[in-house]
Motif scaffolding. Structure first.
Motif, mmCIF file in Angstrom:
data_model
loop_
_atom_site.group_PDB
_atom_site.id
_atom_site.type_symbol
_atom_site.label_atom_id
_atom_site.label_comp_id
_atom_site.label_asym_id
_atom_site.label_seq_id
_atom_site.Cartn_x
_atom_site.Cartn_y
_atom_site.Cartn_z
ATOM 1 N N LYS A 126 -7.276 -46.265 12.109
ATOM 2 C CA LYS A 126 -6.464 -45.605 13.369
ATOM 3 C C LYS A 126 -6.159 -47.082 14.523
ATOM 4 C CE LYS A 126 -9.509 -41.282 12.850
ATOM 5 N NZ LYS A 126 -10.800 -40.511 12.798
ATOM 6 N N GLU A 127 -6.616 -47.839 14.710
ATOM 7 C CA GLU A 127 -7.132 -48.912 15.359
ATOM 8 C C GLU A 127 -5.214 -49.699 15.492
ATOM 9 O OE1 GLU A 127 -9.555 -51.736 16.062
ATOM 10 O OE2 GLU A 127 -11.470 -50.445 16.693
ATOM 11 N N ILE A 128 -5.006 -49.707 14.622
ATOM 12 C CA ILE A 128 -3.996 -50.389 13.731
ATOM 13 C C ILE A 128 -3.001 -49.107 14.299
ATOM 14 C CG2 ILE A 128 -2.755 -51.164 11.510
ATOM 15 C CD1 ILE A 128 -4.968 -52.226 10.423
ATOM 16 N N VAL A 129 -3.046 -48.096 13.565
ATOM 17 C CA VAL A 129 -2.007 -47.232 14.169
ATOM 18 C C VAL A 129 -1.212 -46.593 15.800
ATOM 19 C CG1 VAL A 129 -1.347 -44.582 13.909
ATOM 20 C CG2 VAL A 129 -1.451 -45.846 11.868
ATOM 21 N N LEU A 130 -2.986 -46.726 16.325
ATOM 22 C CA LEU A 130 -2.700 -46.793 17.660
ATOM 23 C C LEU A 130 -1.927 -47.990 18.894
ATOM 24 C CD1 LEU A 130 -3.748 -45.838 20.267
ATOM 25 C CD2 LEU A 130 -5.847 -47.051 20.668
ATOM 26 N N THR A 131 -2.066 -49.248 18.228
ATOM 27 C CA THR A 131 -1.208 -51.045 18.269
ATOM 28 C C THR A 131 0.116 -49.913 18.232
ATOM 29 O OG1 THR A 131 -4.006 -52.109 18.125
ATOM 30 C CG2 THR A 131 -1.434 -52.939 18.229
ATOM 31 N N ALA A 132 -0.095 -50.171 17.504
ATOM 32 C CA ALA A 132 1.818 -49.865 16.885
ATOM 33 C C ALA A 132 1.955 -48.491 17.787
ATOM 34 C CB ALA A 132 2.084 -49.619 15.394
ATOM 35 N N GLY A 133 1.526 -47.291 17.637
ATOM 36 C CA GLY A 133 2.010 -46.771 18.439
ATOM 37 C C GLY A 133 2.087 -46.654 20.399
ATOM 38 N N GLN A 134 0.634 -47.563 20.695
ATOM 39 C CA GLN A 134 1.290 -48.002 21.872
ATOM 40 C C GLN A 134 2.651 -48.813 22.457
ATOM 41 O OE1 GLN A 134 -2.996 -49.593 22.417
ATOM 42 N NE2 GLN A 134 -3.440 -47.269 23.683
ATOM 43 N N LEU A 135 2.644 -50.049 21.507
ATOM 44 C CA LEU A 135 3.775 -50.878 20.951
ATOM 45 C C LEU A 135 4.955 -50.324 21.988
ATOM 46 C CD1 LEU A 135 2.847 -53.703 18.829
ATOM 47 C CD2 LEU A 135 4.022 -53.749 21.409
ATOM 48 N N ILE A 136 5.598 -49.204 20.589
ATOM 49 C CA ILE A 136 6.253 -47.781 20.440
ATOM 50 C C ILE A 136 6.651 -47.145 21.908
ATOM 51 C CG2 ILE A 136 7.285 -45.860 19.385
ATOM 52 C CD1 ILE A 136 5.713 -46.985 17.104
ATOM 53 N N LEU A 137 5.683 -46.299 22.594
ATOM 54 C CA LEU A 137 5.672 -45.472 23.639
ATOM 55 C C LEU A 137 5.805 -46.600 24.958
ATOM 56 C CD1 LEU A 137 3.038 -43.231 23.125
ATOM 57 C CD2 LEU A 137 5.319 -43.290 22.609
ATOM 58 N N ARG A 138 5.277 -47.949 24.688
ATOM 59 C CA ARG A 138 5.878 -48.380 25.830
ATOM 60 C C ARG A 138 7.183 -48.982 26.209
ATOM 61 N NH1 ARG A 138 1.916 -52.834 25.015
ATOM 62 N NH2 ARG A 138 0.438 -51.404 24.325
ATOM 63 N N ASN A 139 7.780 -49.597 25.096
ATOM 64 C CA ASN A 139 9.003 -49.653 24.994
ATOM 65 C C ASN A 139 10.018 -48.781 24.887
ATOM 66 O OD1 ASN A 139 8.545 -52.500 25.382
ATOM 67 N ND2 ASN A 139 7.476 -52.804 22.884
ATOM 68 N N ARG A 147 -7.819 -52.318 -3.667
ATOM 69 C CA ARG A 147 -7.684 -50.463 -3.260
ATOM 70 C C ARG A 147 -6.740 -51.509 -1.647
ATOM 71 N NH1 ARG A 147 -10.010 -47.729 -6.169
ATOM 72 N NH2 ARG A 147 -10.624 -46.131 -3.952
ATOM 73 N N GLY A 148 -5.949 -50.496 -1.703
ATOM 74 C CA GLY A 148 -5.689 -50.552 0.040
ATOM 75 C C GLY A 148 -5.767 -49.039 0.540
ATOM 76 N N HIS A 149 -5.680 -49.006 2.257
ATOM 77 C CA HIS A 149 -6.150 -47.684 2.960
ATOM 78 C C HIS A 149 -3.898 -47.636 3.345
ATOM 79 C CE1 HIS A 149 -8.109 -44.205 5.131
ATOM 80 N NE2 HIS A 149 -6.830 -44.254 5.365
ATOM 81 N N TYR A 150 -3.475 -46.648 1.914
ATOM 82 C CA TYR A 150 -2.286 -46.046 2.813
ATOM 83 C C TYR A 150 -1.510 -45.420 4.437
ATOM 84 C CZ TYR A 150 -0.774 -48.767 -2.056
ATOM 85 O OH TYR A 150 -0.852 -49.244 -2.521
ATOM 86 N N PHE A 151 -0.668 -45.644 5.206
ATOM 87 C CA PHE A 151 -0.768 -44.603 5.849
ATOM 88 C C PHE A 151 0.587 -45.118 6.488
ATOM 89 C CE2 PHE A 151 -1.375 -48.901 7.976
ATOM 90 C CZ PHE A 151 -0.816 -49.133 8.675
ATOM 91 N N ALA A 152 1.545 -43.987 6.709
ATOM 92 C CA ALA A 152 3.267 -44.012 7.076
ATOM 93 C C ALA A 152 3.325 -43.377 8.907
ATOM 94 C CB ALA A 152 3.804 -42.785 6.426
ATOM 95 N N LEU A 153 4.498 -44.492 9.544
ATOM 96 C CA LEU A 153 4.453 -43.999 10.740
ATOM 97 C C LEU A 153 5.692 -43.968 10.587
ATOM 98 C CD1 LEU A 153 3.696 -44.292 13.499
ATOM 99 C CD2 LEU A 153 3.827 -46.731 12.996
ATOM 100 N N ARG A 154 6.712 -42.981 11.971
ATOM 101 C CA ARG A 154 7.826 -42.496 11.559
ATOM 102 C C ARG A 154 8.499 -42.257 12.954
ATOM 103 N NH1 ARG A 154 10.739 -37.815 7.832
ATOM 104 N NH2 ARG A 154 10.335 -39.731 6.712
ATOM 105 N N TYR A 155 8.808 -43.528 13.632
ATOM 106 C CA TYR A 155 9.298 -42.940 14.820
ATOM 107 C C TYR A 155 11.122 -43.513 15.980
ATOM 108 C CZ TYR A 155 9.025 -48.345 14.430
ATOM 109 O OH TYR A 155 9.136 -49.458 13.623
ATOM 110 N N ASP A 156 11.550 -43.118 16.612
ATOM 111 C CA ASP A 156 12.548 -43.940 16.807
ATOM 112 C C ASP A 156 12.271 -44.701 17.809
ATOM 113 O OD1 ASP A 156 14.465 -41.926 16.041
ATOM 114 O OD2 ASP A 156 14.071 -40.070 16.781
ATOM 115 N N ALA A 157 12.839 -46.108 17.551
ATOM 116 C CA ALA A 157 12.777 -47.187 19.114
ATOM 117 C C ALA A 157 14.331 -47.976 18.697
ATOM 118 C CB ALA A 157 12.015 -47.956 18.906
ATOM 119 N N GLY A 158 14.704 -48.728 19.241
ATOM 120 C CA GLY A 158 15.580 -49.882 19.510
ATOM 121 C C GLY A 158 15.059 -50.824 18.395
#
Length: 115
Positions: A18-31, A59-70
Motif C-alpha cells: 500500500k505504501e509503494i502504490v501510495l508513493t507512486a500514485g502521489q508522484l503521478i498526481l503531483r505531476n 514468492r512475490g506480492h504482485y500489483f498493477a497500476l494503470r495511469y495517464d501521464a507524460g
C-alpha cells in the motif's frame, strides 16, 4: 499517454505494498497524471528465484497500476520504484497510441482465476 506498471514487492506485508502504490500514485498526481486503475493481485510464486539486497526470494506480492501521464512522469515513477528496496521487479508498458478511440478499448485490468 496511458501506462501500466506491474510490480512485484516483497511478500508478507500488505502495508508495504500500500505504501509503494501510495508513493507512486502521489508522484503521478503531483505531476498532473490521472490514475485509472489499481489492482492487488496477491502473493504468488516467482517464475524464477530473485536475489535482491542479498536476500533470495521465491514468492512475490504482485500489483498493477494503470495511469495517464507524460513520459517524464512515467520515467520518474519507474526510477522511484527501481530504487525502492521493497520492490523485487517492475515492468512498465505504454498502452495504445494516445488516441481516444484506442484508449477506450482498455477496460479493467484482467486477472484470470485458475480453477
Amino acid at each position: 499517454m496511458l501506462y501500466e506498471i506491474i510490480g512485484i514487492a516483497r511478500p508478507g506485508n500488505l502495508a508495504e505494498v500500500k505504501e509503494i502504490v501510495l508513493t507512486a500514485g502521489q508522484l503521478i498526481l503531483r505531476n498532473g497524471g490521472v490514475i485509472r486503475d489499481i489492482n492487488n493481485w496477491g502473493v504468488f510464486m516467482l517464475p524464477t528465484p530473485v536475489s535482491r539486497h542479498q536476500v533470495r526470494h521465491t514468492r512475490g506480492h504482485y500489483f498493477a497500476l494503470r495511469y495517464d501521464a507524460g513520459v517524464a512522469t512515467h520515467q520518474t515513477v519507474r526510477d522511484t520504484l527501481a530504487v525502492d528496496p521493497r520492490i523485487l521487479r517492475t515492468a512498465g508498458v505504454r498502452l495504445g497510441d494516445g488516441k481516444l478511440e484506442t484508449l477506450s478499448k482498455f477496460g479493467k485490468i484482467p486477472w484470470k482465476e485458475f480453477e
